[in-house]
Design an enzyme around this catalytic site. Structure first.
Site: not given
Length: 181
Positions: A52-54
């Site tokens: 999810v972070c990228p």
């Protein structure tokens, strides 16, 4: 996690090592942004090389010019090291990396800043998804923290920043360009 109210108070000051947009190591600090009369959009994410972070990190970078136009500096933070950040930035987006970033990624390896902002999951040593908007005077104006499974909305972050900058009362569903109350 802290239960004390933070919004409408002075934001916790910080200085952290970071990977800068030119991929060199440097430092980021709230004091520096304040000295330069900049708003600060400080956000925390759990860890590098996840899924999810990228999507969040690159979405913010892709719209960085809009934050810059609003006199705002964006700083991303996790508890990973600057070396891990740099490795992730040097990985292409096609390979779940970040590629070029237009703002710094800071390393809160001692967990001090994550703890002060109330987003540290102590038993895991990682941060929740916290986003904070801090005025050029150092006042914490906006805070949102959500579960790590859900990415944030860049459009909403920009909308809130612009609403705060009006200095007026913004009704529900206010959009930039609309009248304040």
């Amino acid at each position: 996690m802290t239960d004390k109210r933070m919004v409408a108070k002075q934001a916790p000051r910080f200085e952290m090592d970071a990977v800068m947009p030119n991929k060199e190591f440097g430092k980021v600090s709230l004091e520096e942004n304040m000295k330069n009369d900049k708003w600060t959009v400080l956000y925390f994410y759990p860890m590098d090389f996840t899924f999810v972070c990228p999507t969040e990190i690159t979405s913010l970078s892709d719209r960085y010019d809009e934050f810059e136009d609003l006199d705002a500096e964006v700083i991303g933070v996790s508890t990973d090291t600057v070396h891990t950040h740099k490795a992730w930035i040097n990985t292409s987006r096609d390979d779940n990396g970040l590629g070029e970033l237009k703002y710094p990624l800071a390393a809160d390896t001692n967990h001090v800043v994550s703890r002060e902002y109330g987003v540290l999951i102590e038993e895991e040593g990682i941060a929740l998804r916290g986003l904070f908007i801090i005025s050029p005077e150092g006042e914490l104006m906006y805070s949102v923290v959500n579960h790590n499974n859900i990415g944030r909305d860049v459009e909403e972050t920009l909308r809130v920043l612009q609403a705060l900058q009006t200095g007026g009362l913004c009704p529900a569903n206010w959009k930039p360009g609309q009248a304040t109350l």
